[in-house]
Design a protein around this motif. Structure first.
Motif, PDB file in Angstrom:
ATOM      1  N   SER A 194      -0.534 -24.305  -5.536  1.00 51.43           N
ATOM      2  CA  SER A 194       0.522 -25.433  -5.425  1.00 51.43           C
ATOM      3  C   SER A 194       1.690 -25.089  -4.679  1.00 51.43           C
ATOM      4  O   SER A 194       2.485 -26.242  -4.385  1.00 51.43           O
ATOM      5  CB  SER A 194       0.948 -25.789  -6.897  1.00 51.43           C
ATOM      6  N   ASP A 195       2.096 -24.176  -4.349  1.00 56.25           N
ATOM      7  CA  ASP A 195       3.213 -23.637  -3.613  1.00 56.25           C
ATOM      8  C   ASP A 195       2.959 -23.742  -2.037  1.00 56.25           C
ATOM      9  O   ASP A 195       3.859 -23.147  -1.440  1.00 56.25           O
ATOM     10  CB  ASP A 195       4.099 -22.355  -4.015  1.00 56.25           C
ATOM     11  N   LYS A 196       1.733 -23.634  -1.683  1.00 58.43           N
ATOM     12  CA  LYS A 196       1.376 -23.324  -0.366  1.00 58.43           C
ATOM     13  C   LYS A 196       1.450 -24.524   0.834  1.00 58.43           C
ATOM     14  O   LYS A 196       1.705 -24.296   1.769  1.00 58.43           O
ATOM     15  CB  LYS A 196      -0.022 -22.652  -0.119  1.00 58.43           C
ATOM     16  N   THR A 197       1.119 -25.847   0.239  1.00 53.48           N
ATOM     17  CA  THR A 197       0.500 -26.879   1.075  1.00 53.48           C
ATOM     18  C   THR A 197       1.234 -28.077   0.735  1.00 53.48           C
ATOM     19  O   THR A 197       1.321 -28.670  -0.437  1.00 53.48           O
ATOM     20  CB  THR A 197      -0.911 -26.834   1.283  1.00 53.48           C
ATOM     21  N   TRP A 198       1.368 -28.916   1.765  1.00 54.64           N
ATOM     22  CA  TRP A 198       1.912 -30.542   1.266  1.00 54.64           C
ATOM     23  C   TRP A 198       1.022 -31.292   2.277  1.00 54.64           C
ATOM     24  O   TRP A 198       0.345 -30.794   3.157  1.00 54.64           O
ATOM     25  CB  TRP A 198       3.254 -30.635   1.852  1.00 54.64           C
ATOM     26  N   TYR A 199       0.702 -32.381   1.515  1.00 59.19           N
ATOM     27  CA  TYR A 199      -0.270 -33.204   2.121  1.00 59.19           C
ATOM     28  C   TYR A 199       0.202 -34.638   2.310  1.00 59.19           C
ATOM     29  O   TYR A 199       0.896 -35.324   1.430  1.00 59.19           O
ATOM     30  CB  TYR A 199      -1.334 -33.469   1.087  1.00 59.19           C
ATOM     31  N   ILE A 200       0.395 -35.034   3.604  1.00 57.55           N
ATOM     32  CA  ILE A 200       0.730 -36.360   4.141  1.00 57.55           C
ATOM     33  C   ILE A 200      -0.434 -37.118   4.394  1.00 57.55           C
ATOM     34  O   ILE A 200      -1.423 -36.810   5.332  1.00 57.55           O
ATOM     35  CB  ILE A 200       1.580 -36.195   5.164  1.00 57.55           C
ATOM     36  N   LEU A 201      -0.565 -38.399   3.835  1.00 58.85           N
ATOM     37  CA  LEU A 201      -1.706 -39.382   4.266  1.00 58.85           C
ATOM     38  C   LEU A 201      -0.861 -40.700   4.963  1.00 58.85           C
ATOM     39  O   LEU A 201       0.055 -41.214   4.394  1.00 58.85           O
ATOM     40  CB  LEU A 201      -2.287 -39.914   2.898  1.00 58.85           C
ATOM     41  N   ASP A 202      -1.322 -41.040   6.146  1.00 59.67           N
ATOM     42  CA  ASP A 202      -0.993 -42.103   6.912  1.00 59.67           C
ATOM     43  C   ASP A 202      -1.884 -43.256   6.610  1.00 59.67           C
ATOM     44  O   ASP A 202      -3.023 -43.227   6.692  1.00 59.67           O
ATOM     45  CB  ASP A 202      -1.287 -41.945   8.366  1.00 59.67           C
ATOM     46  N   ALA A 203      -1.081 -44.274   5.737  1.00 56.90           N
ATOM     47  CA  ALA A 203      -1.947 -45.486   5.206  1.00 56.90           C
ATOM     48  C   ALA A 203      -1.478 -46.767   6.101  1.00 56.90           C
ATOM     49  O   ALA A 203      -1.585 -47.835   5.528  1.00 56.90           O
ATOM     50  CB  ALA A 203      -1.761 -45.718   3.675  1.00 56.90           C
ATOM     51  N   CYS A 204      -1.185 -46.486   7.249  1.00 56.20           N
ATOM     52  CA  CYS A 204      -0.563 -47.520   8.133  1.00 56.20           C
ATOM     53  C   CYS A 204      -1.726 -48.761   8.313  1.00 56.20           C
ATOM     54  O   CYS A 204      -1.026 -49.937   8.022  1.00 56.20           O
ATOM     55  CB  CYS A 204      -0.160 -46.924   9.629  1.00 56.20           C
TER      56      CYS A 204
END
Length: 407
Positions: A194-204
């Motif tokens: 949980s401390d390693k990675t961030w997740y961005i999702l482009d829903a444009c």
């Protein structure tokens, strides 16, 4: 055509069209660029501009404070989150940039992304690579198209990237990525890392086409524009920021006086919610127009909208495919409203101009918009047509007939 099951009664579609002045003027098949706004959206924008002209901009915003706050409430309903997780922005790219700038990159960090990411996102990744010394690693595509989920899972657990970045629907294709499955993989991964990675999702391109639920999607950031399938004004978007990201004190690189309080000579205090990702200056008329656009979408129902969009786009692909000079390019486990095709022995500018003469709106797409995808398909350009729920089968027939005539 008559045998296909519409999600709406003919009377409902006529109502949508009667509530949209642009339907009287054009056959608008460029909803992936910017949809025709419903008249109530236009009215909301114009009324607030008029109010600003009569009593002043700051004063108008103060007078309409409760309605402005309703934008955050409606945006939260749209993606299933609390209003405090929503930041108003100028576009999906503006949202994305703010989210990306909040990731604390160090040399050697990895961005794990797909091959069908939006052009601006890819350029920003390359910029981060130049500036911070990070690495860009791309997930393999499955044979059917879209992300290979096994390769995604293997790379995610092995590489432990600083950022996972996925585009739900690219700008250059009808592909719909399997984001619920990606979210499930990310949830399993986060339990251990949980401390390693961030997740961005482009829903444009997906917002307004289909239902989005951030609990299912499991993303830390969701970037959205309102001018496309949500049918709002240009210059509007929003960013969802998860509680996890907010509690970790992530903030945009260029935080301003709306996002933080200056409390000491060399110290500021960030705002507790998503407001820290906003700027002080807003076009409040556009905020109010966006609120009305989201309400309009929610009142119709995203599931019904998605059913109708799939019906229209499938019909368009099938009809275009009957032309021997036309090659439909869309590929994936699921396809949405963006219908892309190329034409043998023709040029995109000529086709678009000829369609405009017939009052039909589409746009060209070029290799530099999607280098990896277009190189794999062996094309330099494509025409993109994107129907929405207020379009009709008759409009698609006119479009297909026009393409046949032109080519």
């Amino acid at each position: 055509m008559e045998n296909m099951q519409s999600a709406f009664l003919r009377s409902e579609i006529e109502k949508f069209r009667n509530e949209t002045i642009g339907c009287k003027n054009v056959n608008h098949l460029n909803n992936a660029g910017a949809s025709l706004m419903p008249d109530v959206v236009t009215q909301a924008v114009l009324e607030h501009i008029k109010l600003e002209s009569e009593i002043g901009g700051y004063e108008a915003a103060a007078l309409k404070a409760n309605e402005i706050q309703q934008f955050y409430v409606q945006a939260g309903k749209l993606v299933n989150c609390d209003p405090s997780n929503i930041a108003f922005t100028a576009s999906a790219t503006d949202s994305y940039t703010r989210a990306l700038s909040s990731i604390p990159f160090s040399p050697g960090d990895i961005i794990l992304t797909d091959n069908d990411d939006f052009i601006s996102n890819q350029i920003q990744f390359i910029s981060c690579q130049k500036r911070f010394g990070i690495k860009i690693i791309r997930i393999k595509n499955a044979e059917i198209g879209g992300v290979d989920l096994h390769d995604l899972e293997e790379k995610l657990f092995t590489l432990k990237p600083k950022l996972l970045a996925i585009t739900h629907i690219p700008t250059n294709s009808g592909l719909v990525q399997s984001v619920k499955s990606i979210g499930d993989i990310y949830k399993r991964y986060s339990k251990e890392h949980s401390d390693k990675t961030w997740y961005i999702l482009d829903a444009c391109q997906s917002a307004g086409q289909m239902k989005l639920d951030v609990e299912e999607l499991a993303c830390d950031f969701l970037s959205i524009t309102i001018r496309k399938f949500l049918r709002g004004p240009r210059g509007t978007g929003f960013l969802y920021i998860s509680d996890r990201a907010l509690k970790s004190r992530l903030e945009p690189l260029f935080i301003d006086m709306r996002g933080a309080d200056w409390i000491e000579k060399d110290e500021y205090k960030q705002q507790p919610g998503a407001r820290r990702f906003e700027d002080w200056e807003f076009a409040y008329a556009l905020v109010l127009g966006s609120k009305v656009a989201i309400e309009y979408c929610l009142n119709i129902g995203e599931d019904r909208i998605w059913q109708q969009i799939q019906l229209l786009s499938k019909y368009m692909r099938n009809e275009l495919s009957k032309n021997p000079k036309v090659r439909v390019l869309d590929k994936g486990p699921e396809l949405g409203a963006l219908v892309t095709f190329t034409v043998k022995d023709s040029q995109p500018g000529f086709i678009v101009e000829e369609l405009l003469k017939r009052k039909i709106n589409v746009v060209p797409s070029f290799r530099n918009f999607a280098v990896i995808d277009f190189d794999e398909k062996g094309v330099e350009w494509a025409i993109r047509a994107s129907p929405h729920y207020y379009n009709t089968f008759e409009e698609i027939d006119l479009f297909v007939e026009a393409v046949q005539e032109i080519v």
